[in-house]
Design an enzyme around this catalytic site. Sequence first.
Site, PDB file in Angstrom:
ATOM      1  N   ASP A 203       0.823  -1.203   0.000  1.00 50.41           N
ATOM      2  CA  ASP A 203       0.000   0.000   0.000  1.00 50.41           C
ATOM      3  C   ASP A 203       0.864   1.263   0.000  1.00 50.41           C
ATOM      4  O   ASP A 203       1.872   1.333   0.696  1.00 50.41           O
ATOM      5  CB  ASP A 203      -0.858  -0.065   1.281  1.00 50.41           C
ATOM      6  CG  ASP A 203      -1.773   1.111   1.446  1.00 50.41           C
ATOM      7  OD1 ASP A 203      -2.725   1.206   0.671  1.00 50.41           O
ATOM      8  OD2 ASP A 203      -1.526   1.932   2.340  1.00 50.41           O
ATOM      9  N   GLU A 245       1.514  -0.487  -4.985  1.00 52.57           N
ATOM     10  CA  GLU A 245       0.519   0.541  -5.278  1.00 52.57           C
ATOM     11  C   GLU A 245       1.240   1.874  -5.312  1.00 52.57           C
ATOM     12  O   GLU A 245       1.531   2.459  -4.269  1.00 52.57           O
ATOM     13  CB  GLU A 245      -0.588   0.589  -4.226  1.00 52.57           C
ATOM     14  CG  GLU A 245      -1.687   1.550  -4.629  1.00 52.57           C
ATOM     15  CD  GLU A 245      -2.238   2.443  -3.517  1.00 52.57           C
ATOM     16  OE1 GLU A 245      -3.293   3.051  -3.708  1.00 52.57           O
ATOM     17  OE2 GLU A 245      -1.606   2.563  -2.441  1.00 52.57           O
TER      18      GLU A 245
HETATM   19  C1  GLC Z   1      -4.075   3.286  -0.397  1.00 52.79           C
HETATM   20  C2  GLC Z   1      -5.358   2.511  -0.239  1.00 52.79           C
HETATM   21  C3  GLC Z   1      -6.409   3.411   0.306  1.00 52.79           C
HETATM   22  C4  GLC Z   1      -5.945   3.943   1.641  1.00 52.79           C
HETATM   23  C5  GLC Z   1      -4.574   4.600   1.542  1.00 52.79           C
HETATM   24  C6  GLC Z   1      -3.967   4.838   2.888  1.00 52.79           C
HETATM   25  O1  GLC Z   1      -4.175   4.268  -1.352  1.00 52.79           O
HETATM   26  O2  GLC Z   1      -5.744   1.935  -1.457  1.00 52.79           O
HETATM   27  O3  GLC Z   1      -7.645   2.773   0.435  1.00 52.79           O
HETATM   28  O4  GLC Z   1      -6.870   4.878   2.128  1.00 52.79           O
HETATM   29  O5  GLC Z   1      -3.663   3.800   0.827  1.00 52.79           O
HETATM   30  O6  GLC Z   1      -3.587   3.630   3.479  1.00 52.79           O
END
Ligand code: GLC
Length: 552
Positions: A203, A245
Site C-alpha cells: 500500500d 501501489e
Molecule cells: C491506499 C489505499 C487506500 C488507503 C490509503 C492509505 O491508497 O488503497 O484505500 O486509504 O492507501 O492507506
Amino acid sequence: MAAKNSWWEGAVIYQLIPRSYSDGNGDGIGDLQGLSSRLSYLRWLGIEAIWLTPLYPSPLQDGGYDITDFKSIHPDLGDLAAFHRFLTAAHDQGMRVILDLVLNHTSHLHPWFQRARWAPKGSTERDVYVWSDDPNRYAKAPVLFRKFEASNWQWDEVAEQYYLHRFLRHQPDLNYENPWVQEQMLEVVDFWLERGVDGFRLDAVPFLFESEGTRCEGLPETHSFLKKVRKRVETNGRDVLLLAEAIQPVDEAAPYLADDELHGAFNFALTAHLFAAIASGNCKKLRLCLQDAQRVVPGCRWALPLRNHDELWLGDGHLVSEDVIQSIRSGLHEGHGHWLNWGINRRLAPLLNGDPRANRLLHALLYSLPGMPCLYYGDELGMGDWPGLRDRDPNRTPMAWTPARNGGFSSAPDPLLVLPAITAPGYDYRVVNVEVQKQLPGSLLNWHRRMLTCRRLLPALRRGDFQIIESAHPSVLIYSRSTSRMTVLIAANLSGAGASLRIDLSKWKGARTREVLWGCEYPVADDNWFIYLPSYGFSWWLIGEVEEEDVS
Ligand code: GLC
Ligand code: CA
C-alpha cells in the site's frame, strides 16, 4: 529478473473486501468463514489469486488501512485459526492469496504511536513516527486526502509537536529513518510468509521516506528499503508476489520494478487512459501509454485494474495530462459529479451507464493485454454503488449473491449490515446477483467466466509478446500477443459507433484466421484484411495453427 514462470505472471487477480463479501456468522459483517464458503464460486469463475484488503485489527477510520496490530486478524473477521482455514482452503482449490501490506503508517491507536506521544522528545520511542515543531516542513508534499485534511501535519497535545500523516490524521506516518521501524516491518513480512501467504500488495509505497524540497515520493531511500523487503522475501524461498501501489505515471512507477525490487506494480495511468478512450471514442493516447509501459518494463509485470475500493484516481495532472482528465470528466456518464479527492467516486457499472457492452469491452482488453488483470468484486456482475455514503463507501457495499434478503450477503436484519446492499434502480440485488446471472447464459457473469476460460486456453495472452498493429481508425485499438507457437490478434472498438477497417496482416500472409470467441473461420490473412466491429465491439483471432502441447 523475475523467476521464470512465476505463478503471478499474467495471473488473474480478484480484489475483494472481506467485510463486504460474505457474512458467515450472521452479524451483518463479512468474515473469513463466509469468504471460505465462496471459494468454489471464485474457482468456478476462473480466478487465480485473491487480493484481500486489510484484515488486521483497526478502528476502521480508513477502511482498515489504519492498523493497530499488524500480526493479528480483526475480531469481526475471525482469528488466525480462521485465516489458516481460509488459506488452506484457497490453496486446496488452486488459488493464491495476496494480503495488503501497509508499510507507510499505522493507526493513531497503535500502541507504538501511543507510546511515542508520551515519550520524551528526541527519545527512541518518540522517533518511531515523524515529528516536527513546524507544520510547514515538507511543504512540497501534496495533501492526498484533501477532502478531509488541509495539511499533512497534525498537532498532538500530549507530544506537544506536530506529527506527519500523508493520509488521514488517524494515520501517523512511520519514521523509516529509524532502523527499529524497518526491522519491525520486515518482521511483519516474515510473520505472514510463515503463515503461507502468496503475495503482498504494498500500500502507498512511494511515501516511506521524506526529504525537504521534494514531493516526498519514491525517494532513493524508499527504493533501498523496498529492496530489503525483496531480499527478506527471497530468504523465505517461495515464489511470492510483491505488488506496488504507486499512483504514478509509468516512468515513475517503473523504478519499483527494478530487477532486485518489486515484481509488479499497478498501471494506474493505463486505467485512466482506458476510461478516457471509451469516454472520447479515441484511442490514440491509450496506444501511446501501452507502448510506453512496454518500453519501460516489457512483459507481464504491470497489474491492470479498472476499478478498486478507492476513487478512480486521476490526480492533479501528474498521473495523466489535464486533457485526459477532462475527457473522462466530460465524456463518462458519471464523470462530472461525485468527485472525491482527486478522482471519481463511483463503481464501474454506473460510470459506464450500466452498459454491459462497455463492461465487456474494457475487460476484453484487460484479459488480453500483457500483465495481471485485476477484477474488482461485483464488477463481474455489473454491480452498482450507493452514492452519498461517506468517503469511498459507495464502492464498498455488500456483494450480491442471491435475490434473497440482503442479496444473500448476510442473514442479519438490514440495519446491522456493514453497508447497505444495493437496491438502486437498475442495480437492485434482486436482479443483479450471482444466482440469477449464473442461470442466464447471456449474462455478464457467464461472459466473464467464458473469457477467463478462453484466456486459459490461449497461453499467448498470459505470456506472449505484445505488439501494437497500425490502425487507420481512431477508435480501434489492434494488437497481437505471440509466443513461438501461437499468435492471437485482438481488435477493440472503443466507440459507440460501428467501425469497419482494413488491416495489414502481411506479416502473417496466407495464415488461417479464426475468431476465438465465436469460433468462426475468417479469410486467410493478407495485406488488406477487412473487419467490422459493432459499437464497443471486439474480437480475438487465432492466427495460423497452434501446436497441440501449447493448449493446456
Ligand atoms: C491506499 C489505499 C487506500 C488507503 C490509503 C492509505 O491508497 O488503497 O484505500 O486509504 O492507501 O492507506
Ligand atoms: Ca460476520
